[in-house]
Motif scaffolding. Structure first.
Motif, PDB file in Angstrom:
ATOM      1  N   VAL A 275       1.796  70.664  35.115  1.00 63.99           N
ATOM      2  CA  VAL A 275       1.107  71.712  34.656  1.00 63.99           C
ATOM      3  C   VAL A 275       1.585  72.940  35.477  1.00 63.99           C
ATOM      4  O   VAL A 275       1.336  72.959  36.581  1.00 63.99           O
ATOM      5  N   GLU A 276       1.655  73.904  34.863  1.00 64.03           N
ATOM      6  CA  GLU A 276       2.099  75.238  35.471  1.00 64.03           C
ATOM      7  C   GLU A 276       1.270  76.281  35.158  1.00 64.03           C
ATOM      8  O   GLU A 276       0.715  76.458  34.327  1.00 64.03           O
ATOM      9  N   GLY A 277       0.759  76.893  36.346  1.00 61.92           N
ATOM     10  CA  GLY A 277      -0.444  77.989  36.238  1.00 61.92           C
ATOM     11  C   GLY A 277       0.208  79.317  36.412  1.00 61.92           C
ATOM     12  O   GLY A 277       1.404  79.669  37.072  1.00 61.92           O
ATOM     13  N   LEU A 278      -0.471  80.311  36.008  1.00 57.48           N
ATOM     14  CA  LEU A 278      -0.004  81.773  35.879  1.00 57.48           C
ATOM     15  C   LEU A 278      -1.232  82.467  35.954  1.00 57.48           C
ATOM     16  O   LEU A 278      -1.920  82.405  34.988  1.00 57.48           O
ATOM     17  N   GLY A 279      -1.441  83.456  36.835  1.00 55.49           N
ATOM     18  CA  GLY A 279      -2.249  84.295  36.983  1.00 55.49           C
ATOM     19  C   GLY A 279      -2.781  84.899  38.382  1.00 55.49           C
ATOM     20  O   GLY A 279      -2.041  84.421  39.414  1.00 55.49           O
ATOM     21  N   PRO A 280      -3.794  85.757  38.414  1.00 59.18           N
ATOM     22  CA  PRO A 280      -4.692  86.229  37.544  1.00 59.18           C
ATOM     23  C   PRO A 280      -3.926  87.141  36.609  1.00 59.18           C
ATOM     24  O   PRO A 280      -3.093  88.112  37.146  1.00 59.18           O
ATOM     25  N   LEU A 281      -4.228  87.287  35.197  1.00 60.16           N
ATOM     26  CA  LEU A 281      -3.715  88.024  34.223  1.00 60.16           C
ATOM     27  C   LEU A 281      -4.939  88.781  33.610  1.00 60.16           C
ATOM     28  O   LEU A 281      -5.994  88.290  33.527  1.00 60.16           O
ATOM     29  N   GLU A 282      -4.625  89.784  32.957  1.00 63.50           N
ATOM     30  CA  GLU A 282      -5.587  90.435  32.098  1.00 63.50           C
ATOM     31  C   GLU A 282      -5.713  89.495  30.924  1.00 63.50           C
ATOM     32  O   GLU A 282      -4.845  89.150  30.273  1.00 63.50           O
ATOM     33  N   PRO A 283      -7.032  89.479  30.312  1.00 60.80           N
ATOM     34  CA  PRO A 283      -7.189  88.620  29.230  1.00 60.80           C
ATOM     35  C   PRO A 283      -6.210  88.853  27.952  1.00 60.80           C
ATOM     36  O   PRO A 283      -5.819  87.924  27.361  1.00 60.80           O
ATOM     37  N   ARG A 284      -5.976  90.139  27.529  1.00 60.20           N
ATOM     38  CA  ARG A 284      -4.873  90.229  26.485  1.00 60.20           C
ATOM     39  C   ARG A 284      -3.428  89.782  26.768  1.00 60.20           C
ATOM     40  O   ARG A 284      -3.083  89.196  25.785  1.00 60.20           O
TER      41      ARG A 284
END
Length: 172
Positions: free
Chosen positions: A145-154
């Motif tokens: 599982v690869e995570g990415l963030g924090p991002l804007e919801p859009r």
């Protein structure tokens, strides 16, 4: 074999370490600072309470000093400097063919996931991320599982839509 330069339609991901097309959310640094600051305070408090139960006052004092120094170092180095470098050096690109994530300043880590290998795209928003109007995205593959963030919801929804749309298209 020479790999052509990446373009959105070429199907080839960028070369290792090349910056992605997009970056983390504008409030990513504030989110990381609050999260790491709260973690430092909680861990320091838990250790200080645990040390208070040591019978030897000499050890107790020495360990309190060590924990205090580590907490101060964490707050003075990690928050203003390391978190900033983490945010500045994380970028990503999501196309119909792949998701490309690059991280790191001293140790560069590049992850390329073919959209065909992605089993699920999960958008996560806990209370702290919600306070910063941000989300994290997790890509589930067969083995990792690869995570990415924090991002804007859009931005997270664009990534999710790109990956899911690519998987829904018939094989090319």
């Amino acid at each position: 074999m020479t790999v052509p330069a990446s373009t959105p339609s070429s199907g080839y991901p960028p070369a290792h370490g090349t910056r992605g097309d997009s970056v983390l959310a504008p409030r990513a640094l504030a989110y990381l600072n609050v999260r790491e600051g709260a973690t430092t305070v909680l861990v320091t408090t838990a250790l200080a309470v645990a040390i208070a139960f040591l019978p030897d006052p000499g050890w107790r004092t020495a360990l309190w000093v060590i924990v205090g120094i580590l907490a101060v170092v964490s707050l003075l180095i990690e928050l203003p400097w390391l978190n900033r470098k983490q945010v500045e050096n994380t970028s990503y690109t999501a196309t119909a063919d792949y998701v490309y994530i690059t991280r790191g300043w001293l140790w560069r880590r590049t992850t390329v996931i073919a959209t065909a290998q992605i089993l699920n795209v999960e958008v996560v928003q806990g209370p702290l991320l919600r306070a910063f109007d941000a989300v994290s995205v997790r890509f589930t593959c067969i083995s990792e599982v690869e995570g990415l963030g924090p991002l804007e919801p859009r931005a997270a929804e664009r990534i999710r839509a790109t990956v899911l749309h690519a998987q829904a298209e018939p094989a090319r």
